[in-house]
Design an enzyme around this catalytic site. Sequence first.
Site, PDB file in Angstrom:
ATOM      1  N   GLU A 156       0.942  -1.177   0.009  1.00  0.00           N
ATOM      2  CA  GLU A 156      -0.019   0.012  -0.124  1.00  0.00           C
ATOM      3  C   GLU A 156       0.740   1.194  -0.029  1.00  0.00           C
ATOM      4  O   GLU A 156       1.636   1.608   1.059  1.00  0.00           O
ATOM      5  CB  GLU A 156      -0.889  -0.001   1.201  1.00  0.00           C
ATOM      6  N   GLU A 215       5.280  30.667  -6.104  1.00  0.00           N
ATOM      7  CA  GLU A 215       6.313  29.912  -6.105  1.00  0.00           C
ATOM      8  C   GLU A 215       7.720  30.762  -5.502  1.00  0.00           C
ATOM      9  O   GLU A 215       7.768  31.843  -5.792  1.00  0.00           O
ATOM     10  CB  GLU A 215       6.707  29.609  -7.640  1.00  0.00           C
ATOM     11  N   LYS A 264       3.857  17.861   0.880  1.00  0.00           N
ATOM     12  CA  LYS A 264       4.372  16.916   0.140  1.00  0.00           C
ATOM     13  C   LYS A 264       4.677  15.552   0.645  1.00  0.00           C
ATOM     14  O   LYS A 264       5.340  15.413   1.550  1.00  0.00           O
ATOM     15  CB  LYS A 264       5.546  17.585  -0.885  1.00  0.00           C
ATOM     16  N   GLN A 302      -3.488  16.957  -5.265  1.00  0.00           N
ATOM     17  CA  GLN A 302      -2.653  16.972  -6.643  1.00  0.00           C
ATOM     18  C   GLN A 302      -1.442  16.078  -6.705  1.00  0.00           C
ATOM     19  O   GLN A 302      -0.718  16.012  -5.500  1.00  0.00           O
ATOM     20  CB  GLN A 302      -2.174  18.413  -7.181  1.00  0.00           C
ATOM     21  N   ASP A 303      -1.367  15.282  -7.463  1.00  0.00           N
ATOM     22  CA  ASP A 303      -0.181  14.438  -7.667  1.00  0.00           C
ATOM     23  C   ASP A 303       0.676  14.793  -8.747  1.00  0.00           C
ATOM     24  O   ASP A 303       0.203  15.219  -9.818  1.00  0.00           O
ATOM     25  CB  ASP A 303      -0.577  12.798  -8.021  1.00  0.00           C
ATOM     26  N   HIS A 308      11.789  22.156  -0.544  1.00  0.00           N
ATOM     27  CA  HIS A 308      12.009  20.765  -0.993  1.00  0.00           C
ATOM     28  C   HIS A 308      12.748  20.663  -2.448  1.00  0.00           C
ATOM     29  O   HIS A 308      12.610  21.485  -3.619  1.00  0.00           O
ATOM     30  CB  HIS A 308      10.748  20.089  -1.412  1.00  0.00           C
ATOM     31  N   HIS A 312      12.568  24.149  -3.715  1.00  0.00           N
ATOM     32  CA  HIS A 312      11.224  25.072  -4.297  1.00  0.00           C
ATOM     33  C   HIS A 312      10.163  25.042  -3.055  1.00  0.00           C
ATOM     34  O   HIS A 312      10.291  24.204  -2.348  1.00  0.00           O
ATOM     35  CB  HIS A 312      10.693  24.290  -5.502  1.00  0.00           C
ATOM     36  N   TYR A 356       5.272  12.572  -6.364  1.00  0.00           N
ATOM     37  CA  TYR A 356       4.435  13.139  -5.059  1.00  0.00           C
ATOM     38  C   TYR A 356       3.247  13.818  -4.954  1.00  0.00           C
ATOM     39  O   TYR A 356       2.554  14.239  -6.171  1.00  0.00           O
ATOM     40  CB  TYR A 356       5.628  14.238  -4.608  1.00  0.00           C
ATOM     41  N   LYS A 400      16.226  28.432 -14.697  1.00  0.00           N
ATOM     42  CA  LYS A 400      15.357  29.065 -13.577  1.00  0.00           C
ATOM     43  C   LYS A 400      15.990  28.765 -12.125  1.00  0.00           C
ATOM     44  O   LYS A 400      16.011  29.759 -11.252  1.00  0.00           O
ATOM     45  CB  LYS A 400      13.925  28.449 -13.590  1.00  0.00           C
ATOM     46  N   ASP A 401      16.343  27.734 -11.835  1.00  0.00           N
ATOM     47  CA  ASP A 401      16.935  27.160 -10.586  1.00  0.00           C
ATOM     48  C   ASP A 401      18.291  27.791 -10.235  1.00  0.00           C
ATOM     49  O   ASP A 401      18.523  28.166  -9.189  1.00  0.00           O
ATOM     50  CB  ASP A 401      16.710  25.885 -10.215  1.00  0.00           C
TER      51      ASP A 401
HETATM   52  C1  LIG Z   1       5.498  22.257 -10.029  1.00  0.00           C
HETATM   53  C2  LIG Z   1       4.476  22.239 -11.056  1.00  0.00           C
HETATM   54  C3  LIG Z   1       4.891  22.828 -12.427  1.00  0.00           C
HETATM   55  N1  LIG Z   1       4.198  22.870 -13.384  1.00  0.00           N
HETATM   56  C4  LIG Z   1       4.501  23.218 -14.699  1.00  0.00           C
HETATM   57  C5  LIG Z   1       5.369  24.543 -14.636  1.00  0.00           C
HETATM   58  C6  LIG Z   1       6.612  24.327 -15.593  1.00  0.00           C
HETATM   59  O1  LIG Z   1       6.125  24.754 -16.941  1.00  0.00           O
HETATM   60  C7  LIG Z   1       6.880  22.876 -15.816  1.00  0.00           C
HETATM   61  C8  LIG Z   1       7.920  22.656 -15.084  1.00  0.00           C
HETATM   62  O2  LIG Z   1       7.933  23.098 -13.681  1.00  0.00           O
HETATM   63  P1  LIG Z   1       9.302  23.336 -12.784  1.00  0.00           P
HETATM   64  O3  LIG Z   1      10.472  23.346 -13.732  1.00  0.00           O
HETATM   65  O4  LIG Z   1       8.968  24.070 -11.490  1.00  0.00           O
HETATM   66  O5  LIG Z   1       9.187  21.668 -12.313  1.00  0.00           O
HETATM   67  P2  LIG Z   1      10.282  20.963 -11.028  1.00  0.00           P
HETATM   68  O6  LIG Z   1      11.624  21.777 -11.139  1.00  0.00           O
HETATM   69  O7  LIG Z   1      10.272  19.406 -11.132  1.00  0.00           O
HETATM   70  O8  LIG Z   1       9.612  21.734  -9.667  1.00  0.00           O
HETATM   71  C9  LIG Z   1       9.297  20.831  -8.767  1.00  0.00           C
HETATM   72  O9  LIG Z   1      10.344  20.617  -7.951  1.00  0.00           O
HETATM   73  C10 LIG Z   1      10.593  20.558  -6.787  1.00  0.00           C
HETATM   74  C11 LIG Z   1      11.354  19.311  -6.508  1.00  0.00           C
HETATM   75  C12 LIG Z   1       9.305  20.430  -5.944  1.00  0.00           C
HETATM   76  O10 LIG Z   1       9.348  19.927  -4.748  1.00  0.00           O
HETATM   77  C13 LIG Z   1       8.151  21.150  -6.619  1.00  0.00           C
HETATM   78  O11 LIG Z   1       6.847  20.374  -6.240  1.00  0.00           O
HETATM   79  C14 LIG Z   1       8.172  21.639  -7.961  1.00  0.00           C
HETATM   80  O12 LIG Z   1       8.618  22.985  -7.917  1.00  0.00           O
HETATM   81  O13 LIG Z   1       5.536  22.256 -14.851  1.00  0.00           O
HETATM   82  C15 LIG Z   1       2.656  22.617 -13.361  1.00  0.00           C
HETATM   83  O14 LIG Z   1       2.045  22.654 -14.173  1.00  0.00           O
HETATM   84  N2  LIG Z   1       2.295  22.145 -12.129  1.00  0.00           N
HETATM   85  C16 LIG Z   1       3.143  22.021 -10.890  1.00  0.00           C
HETATM   86  O15 LIG Z   1       2.680  21.533 -10.067  1.00  0.00           O
END
Ligand SMILES: Cc1cn([C@H]2C[C@H](O)[C@@H](COP(=O)(O)OP(=O)(O)O[C@H]3O[C@H](C)C(=O)[C@H](O)[C@H]3O)O2)c(=O)[nH]c1=O
Length: 181
Positions: free
Chosen positions: A28, A143, A72, A47-48, A119, A62, A132, A169-170
Site C-alpha cells: 500500500e 512559487e 508533500k 494534486q499528484d 524541497h 522549491h 509526489y 530558472k533554478d
Molecule cells: C510544480 C508544477 C509545475 N508545473 C509546470 C510549470 C513548468 O512549466 C513545468 C516544470 O515546472 P518546474 O520546472 O517548476 O518543475 P520542477 O523543477 O520539477 O519543480 C518541482 O520541483 C521540486 C522538487 C518541487 O518540490 C516542486 O513541487 C516543484 O517546484 O511544469 C505545473 O504545471 N504544475 C506544477 O505543480
Amino acid sequence: MTFTETKLKGCFILQPRVFSDDRGYFFESFNEKTFSKGVGKSVKFVQDNQSFSTYGIVRGIHYQVGHNAQAKLVRVLSGRVLDVAVDLRENSTTFGQHIAVELSAENKKQLFIPRGFGHGFSVLSETAEFFYKCDNFYNKESEGGIVYNDENLQIDWKIESSKIKVSEKDLVLPTLKSARL
Ligand SMILES: Cc1cn([C@H]2C[C@H](O)[C@@H](COP(=O)(O)OP(=O)(O)O[C@H]3O[C@H](C)C(=O)[C@H](O)[C@H]3O)O2)c(=O)[nH]c1=O
C-alpha cells in the site's frame, strides 16, 4: 507502514510493509487512515505530480508561499534520489536546517514534508521517476525558491559539482538570506 519523525519536527520518513511472493511484491503506497495516524493529523492531498530526470539533475529548492504553501508526500518509482527538505518555518528552532534522505524504488521509502519547507532532490541513478502528492494546488505566482548551492545551507547533493545539472530558472534562485518566504 512505519513512520519515523526526523530532527525537523513534522517531517516523517515512511517505510511501507512490502508483501513479496514468487510473483513479485505488493504494498500500500498510500492509505489515508494509516497516514493520518502516523503523522498525527489529517492531510487532504489534492494534486499528484510526477517527474523524470537523469543523473546529476538537481530540482529545487522549491516551495510555495503563504496560503498556497504545499505539504508533500514524495517517493521514487524508479531509480534513486537524494531528497532534501529545508525548514523555512521562521518560528522554528530548526529554521534553515535540512534533512537529506535517499529514496529509491528499491528501499521504497517515502518522505512527508509539511507546509513551510523547501524541497529539492538530486538524481543519483542513471534516471529516476519521482512521484509526489501535494495538499495544495500549484500556484505559479506563489512559487519561491532557494539556490541549490546556498553555502549557508551546506547541502551535499552527493553529486560531483561538475556533474550537477540545474534548470536556468533554478540557477538564478536567491539564497535563503534574500529569499521570499
Ligand atoms: C510544480 C508544477 C509545475 N508545473 C509546470 C510549470 C513548468 O512549466 C513545468 C516544470 O515546472 P518546474 O520546472 O517548476 O518543475 P520542477 O523543477 O520539477 O519543480 C518541482 O520541483 C521540486 C522538487 C518541487 O518540490 C516542486 O513541487 C516543484 O517546484 O511544469 C505545473 O504545471 N504544475 C506544477 O505543480
